[in-house]
Design a protein around this motif. Structure first.
Motif, PDB file in Angstrom:
ATOM      1  N   ARG A 134       0.831  -1.209   0.000  1.00 49.14           N
ATOM      2  CA  ARG A 134       0.000   0.000   0.000  1.00 49.14           C
ATOM      3  C   ARG A 134       0.865   1.259   0.000  1.00 49.14           C
ATOM      4  NH1 ARG A 134      -4.507   1.230   3.238  1.00 49.14           N
ATOM      5  NH2 ARG A 134      -3.053   1.732   4.886  1.00 49.14           N
TER       6      ARG A 134
ATOM      7  N   TYR B  11     -11.917   4.319  12.155  1.00 54.68           N
ATOM      8  CA  TYR B  11     -12.018   3.231  11.165  1.00 54.68           C
ATOM      9  C   TYR B  11     -13.253   2.438  11.555  1.00 54.68           C
ATOM     10  CZ  TYR B  11      -7.277   3.843   9.309  1.00 54.68           C
ATOM     11  OH  TYR B  11      -6.148   4.318   8.707  1.00 54.68           O
ATOM     12  N   PHE B  14     -14.053   1.969  15.278  1.00 55.52           N
ATOM     13  CA  PHE B  14     -12.828   2.064  16.058  1.00 55.52           C
ATOM     14  C   PHE B  14     -12.212   3.453  15.916  1.00 55.52           C
ATOM     15  CE2 PHE B  14      -8.100   1.545  15.964  1.00 55.52           C
ATOM     16  CZ  PHE B  14      -7.928   1.320  17.321  1.00 55.52           C
ATOM     17  N   VAL B  16      -9.341   5.861  15.932  1.00 58.21           N
ATOM     18  CA  VAL B  16      -7.868   5.845  15.864  1.00 58.21           C
ATOM     19  C   VAL B  16      -7.270   7.123  16.411  1.00 58.21           C
ATOM     20  CG1 VAL B  16      -6.327   4.648  14.304  1.00 58.21           C
ATOM     21  CG2 VAL B  16      -8.416   5.706  13.391  1.00 58.21           C
ATOM     22  N   PRO B  35       3.707   4.455  21.835  1.00 65.42           N
ATOM     23  CA  PRO B  35       3.721   3.014  21.583  1.00 65.42           C
ATOM     24  C   PRO B  35       3.154   2.665  20.204  1.00 65.42           C
ATOM     25  CG  PRO B  35       2.295   3.569  23.446  1.00 65.42           C
ATOM     26  CD  PRO B  35       2.881   4.835  22.962  1.00 65.42           C
ATOM     27  N   SER B  36       3.500   1.496  19.746  1.00 60.28           N
ATOM     28  CA  SER B  36       3.004   1.011  18.472  1.00 60.28           C
ATOM     29  C   SER B  36       1.478   0.920  18.503  1.00 60.28           C
ATOM     30  CB  SER B  36       3.622  -0.361  18.200  1.00 60.28           C
ATOM     31  OG  SER B  36       2.969  -0.972  17.137  1.00 60.28           O
ATOM     32  N   GLY B  37       0.844   1.376  17.454  1.00 61.68           N
ATOM     33  CA  GLY B  37      -0.617   1.342  17.386  1.00 61.68           C
ATOM     34  C   GLY B  37      -1.279   2.544  18.023  1.00 61.68           C
ATOM     35  N   SER B  38      -0.479   3.532  18.444  1.00 64.17           N
ATOM     36  CA  SER B  38      -1.084   4.679  19.125  1.00 64.17           C
ATOM     37  C   SER B  38      -1.617   5.733  18.153  1.00 64.17           C
ATOM     38  CB  SER B  38      -0.069   5.309  20.086  1.00 64.17           C
ATOM     39  OG  SER B  38       1.087   5.706  19.387  1.00 64.17           O
ATOM     40  N   GLY B  39      -1.391   5.526  16.855  1.00 61.02           N
ATOM     41  CA  GLY B  39      -1.974   6.448  15.878  1.00 61.02           C
ATOM     42  C   GLY B  39      -1.006   7.453  15.285  1.00 61.02           C
ATOM     43  N   LYS B  40       0.290   7.243  15.506  1.00 61.91           N
ATOM     44  CA  LYS B  40       1.289   8.206  14.996  1.00 61.91           C
ATOM     45  C   LYS B  40       1.278   8.274  13.477  1.00 61.91           C
ATOM     46  CE  LYS B  40       4.628   5.828  16.815  1.00 61.91           C
ATOM     47  NZ  LYS B  40       3.899   4.649  17.320  1.00 61.91           N
ATOM     48  N   SER B  41       1.337   7.091  12.845  1.00 57.28           N
ATOM     49  CA  SER B  41       1.347   7.073  11.375  1.00 57.28           C
ATOM     50  C   SER B  41       0.064   7.671  10.825  1.00 57.28           C
ATOM     51  CB  SER B  41       1.472   5.635  10.857  1.00 57.28           C
ATOM     52  OG  SER B  41       2.682   5.076  11.267  1.00 57.28           O
ATOM     53  N   THR B  42      -1.037   7.332  11.463  1.00 57.67           N
ATOM     54  CA  THR B  42      -2.327   7.834  10.996  1.00 57.67           C
ATOM     55  C   THR B  42      -2.355   9.353  11.079  1.00 57.67           C
ATOM     56  OG1 THR B  42      -3.321   5.805  11.833  1.00 57.67           O
ATOM     57  CG2 THR B  42      -4.815   7.605  11.296  1.00 57.67           C
TER      58      THR B  42
HETATM   59  N1  LIG Z   1      -6.591   0.823   7.399  1.00 56.82           N
HETATM   60  C1  LIG Z   1      -6.880   0.563   8.690  1.00 56.82           C
HETATM   61  N2  LIG Z   1      -8.051   0.000   9.026  1.00 56.82           N
HETATM   62  C2  LIG Z   1      -8.340  -0.264  10.323  1.00 56.82           C
HETATM   63  N3  LIG Z   1      -7.534   0.008  11.346  1.00 56.82           N
HETATM   64  C3  LIG Z   1      -6.344   0.578  11.084  1.00 56.82           C
HETATM   65  C4  LIG Z   1      -5.943   0.877   9.737  1.00 56.82           C
HETATM   66  N4  LIG Z   1      -4.707   1.419   9.778  1.00 56.82           N
HETATM   67  C5  LIG Z   1      -4.357   1.461  11.079  1.00 56.82           C
HETATM   68  N5  LIG Z   1      -5.331   0.950  11.869  1.00 56.82           N
HETATM   69  C6  LIG Z   1      -5.298   0.864  13.331  1.00 56.82           C
HETATM   70  O1  LIG Z   1      -5.158   2.155  13.820  1.00 56.82           O
HETATM   71  C7  LIG Z   1      -4.312   2.161  14.941  1.00 56.82           C
HETATM   72  C8  LIG Z   1      -3.219   3.171  14.766  1.00 56.82           C
HETATM   73  O2  LIG Z   1      -2.350   2.744  13.728  1.00 56.82           O
HETATM   74  P1  LIG Z   1      -1.041   3.545  13.347  1.00 56.82           P
HETATM   75  O3  LIG Z   1      -1.404   4.957  13.079  1.00 56.82           O
HETATM   76  O4  LIG Z   1      -0.366   2.807  12.263  1.00 56.82           O
HETATM   77  O5  LIG Z   1      -0.192   3.468  14.682  1.00 56.82           O
HETATM   78  P2  LIG Z   1       1.344   3.739  14.911  1.00 56.82           P
HETATM   79  O6  LIG Z   1       1.918   4.352  13.682  1.00 56.82           O
HETATM   80  O7  LIG Z   1       1.394   4.632  16.102  1.00 56.82           O
HETATM   81  O8  LIG Z   1       1.965   2.407  15.223  1.00 56.82           O
HETATM   82  C9  LIG Z   1      -3.820   0.746  15.129  1.00 56.82           C
HETATM   83  O9  LIG Z   1      -4.585   0.145  16.145  1.00 56.82           O
HETATM   84  C10 LIG Z   1      -4.087   0.098  13.825  1.00 56.82           C
HETATM   85  O10 LIG Z   1      -4.375  -1.262  13.977  1.00 56.82           O
END
Ligand SMILES: Nc1ncnc2c1ncn2[C@@H]1O[C@H](COP(=O)(O)OP(=O)(O)O)[C@@H](O)[C@H]1O
Ligand SMILES: [Mg+2]
Lengths: 245, 242
Positions: A134, B11, B14, B16, B35-42
């Motif tokens: 992606r 999402y 859920f 984010v 922490p991982s999964g905290s929404g930084k990338s998002t």
């Molecule tokens: N396309 C998606 N659909 C559903 N959930 C998502 C998607 N992308 C990320 N998530 C969820 O959103 C949360 C935050 O993800 P992410 O921003 O990647 O966290 P980080 O970068 O802090 O590790 C995670 O729980 C992840 O599983």
């Protein structure tokens, strides 16, 4: 075995003044033409459909999925009959008459075989695009590409490379499938084969020659695409590996 | 330069991102950790609209990202982004990777684009790799090319999403060095990273995220000093011990 081998019969004159080998060559010509033209239609339409099915637009995905469901699951011969006999009755009358009287048979056959094969190619193209990470799309978008440009410059070039083996087998299949067009009056190789069998008793010779002809067509296609594959191979990339990693 | 106001994102059901508010001023370097999964990338992907969000607003250089009338490709072309997995285009040479968007997006001529690309390649210390393909470079080299590729667009700011976390340890510094140099040159940067050494060296502020919310948003001195939230402390203790 009492079979009387006679390889020279190919040089005998037929009712229409030609020799049997002329019939074979003419059939081979039509088979090649119909197959390659259908392949062009299939690659173009199949790529468009494959791309549609990977876009974020729901209605495009739905349209593409519906196309593939229909055209992949109805037997080719039924589809050809549809184009020849049913569609002209469903379209406006003038167009229908034109289709029946003036539209060359081979055009309808090429469209029929092309649209059928497009559904199969759409599956491959979609699978190829979806096998990319992606992140490749994100990277393209982040540089300012439009959605379409991410396909054009980033995703399709890799997707085609990944599915080239599958496309090769579709391209080889299309020669085989083109034999079905004899049923709608295309004078291709299989048609000539049947005709020669009816006229002569040299079943084995003609079967061997026709078999070899189909084999050679598929083989040449295979070699051409192997060449394309070698030419487009990406240095440093292991086949089947995802992009960018 | 970047203003994030009350951004929430879901999402499905859920959530984010929960009511995230922060800003990055011109020439400021802001490090985002958590922490991982905290929404930084998002969150960082929301900044250049790679991810849509349902509530709040993000304004980049005066342009509202969530406004449907915004020309997103044009905006994104001005915001550089570097990804965890480099995301170079594997079928293109390094030169083409550097030039393609300049040509197709900015409308520069090929010669100008290649010229600019090679200058930047030289800047990240990879001048002699121009003719190679991404698969022929190490991870650290690929990431430096990715930074050069983003810089070739003359971005007004840069987003980094864990640029070193997919790298072998011995390659992390070559990438961080390039980032430090960028920061010193006054580039506006929003960096998701757990490299606290980098944060100490160049960050102006550090943001700590947990479960989709910005838990702490403090000047670097305050973040690494006392007091701060318990969750941030636990997190810091964990990554600093590694
Ligand atoms: N396309 C998606 N659909 C559903 N959930 C998502 C998607 N992308 C990320 N998530 C969820 O959103 C949360 C935050 O993800 P992410 O921003 O990647 O966290 P980080 O970068 O802090 O590790 C995670 O729980 C992840 O599983
Ligand atoms: Mg992340």
């Amino acid at each position: 075995m009492n079979y009387h081998w006679d390889w020279m019969f190919f040089f005998q004159e037929t009712d229409d003044g030609l020799k049997y080998y002329d019939w074979i060559l003419s059939g081979l010509g039509w088979t090649t033409f119909v197959s390659l033209a259908s392949l062009a239609v299939a690659l173009t339409l199949g790529s468009v459909l494959g791309v549609m099915r990977t876009t974020p637009k729901r209605w495009l995905v739905g349209l593409g999925d519906a196309y593939v469901d229909v055209f992949r699951n109805v037997p080719l011969i039924v589809q050809l009959f549809m184009w020849f006999f049913v569609v002209p009755e469903l379209v406006p009358e003038k167009l229908g008459i034109w289709m029946k009287q003036d539209l060359p048979y081979f055009v309808t056959a090429i469209v029929g075989l092309g649209l059928y094969t497009a559904a199969r190619i759409a599956e491959q193209v979609k699978a190829g695009i979806n096998s990319l990470s992606r992140g490749q799309r994100f990277a393209g978008l982040a540089l300012g590409f439009t959605e379409w440009q991410t396909y054009r410059y980033v995703r399709l070039p890799m997707a085609y490379r990944i599915v080239l083996p599958a496309l090769t087998s579709e391209a080889m299949n299309i020669f085989k499938n083109s034999a079905v067009t004899y049923a709608v009056g295309i004078l291709e190789l299989y048609f000539q084969y049947k005709q020669i069998i009816e006229k002569t008793s040299q079943v084995l010779e003609i079967t061997i020659v026709v078999t070899l002809s189909y084999f050679i067509l598929a083989f040449v296609m295979n070699r051409i695409l192997a060449f394309v594959e070698a030419r487009t191979r990406v240095p440093g990339l292991i086949v089947g590996q995802k992009g960018g990693k | 330069m970047i203003e994030i106001k009350n951004v929430s994102k879901w999402y499905g059901s859920f959530q984010v991102l929960t009511d995230c508010t922060t800003q990055v001023s011109k020439s400021e370097v802001v490090v985002v950790c958590g922490p991982s999964g905290s929404g930084k990338s998002t969150l960082i992907k929301c900044v250049n609209a790679l991810e849509p969000f349902q509530q709040g607003s993000i304004v980049v250089d005066g342009i509202a990202v969530e406004n449907p009338k915004t020309d997103l490709p044009k905006l994104r072309a001005r915001v550089g982004m570097v990804f965890q997995n480099f995301e170079l285009f594997p079928h293109m040479t390094i030169t083409d990777n550097l030039a393609i968007a300049q040509i197709k997006v900015l409308g520069r001529g090929r010669e100008e684009a290649v010229d600019k690309g090679l200058k930047l390649l030289d800047r990240v210390g990879l001048k002699n790799q121009a003719a190679k393909f991404p698969g022929q470079l190490s991870g650290g080299q690929q990431q430096r090319v990715a930074i050069a590729r983003a810089l070739a667009m003359d971005p007004i700011c840069m987003l980094f999403d864990e640029p070193t976390s997919a790298l072998d340890p011995e390659m992390i510094n070559e990438v961080l060095d390039v980032m430090v140099q960028l920061a010193h040159e006054g580039m506006t940067m929003m960096c998701v990273t757990h490299e606290m050494g980098f944060a100490r060296k160049v960050a102006n502020r550090v943001i700590f995220m947990d479960r989709g919310a910005i838990v702490e948003d403090a000047a670097k001195e305050d973040f690494f000093g006392q007091p701060r939230s318990e969750r941030a402390q636990t997190f810091l203790a964990k990554i600093l011990n590694h």
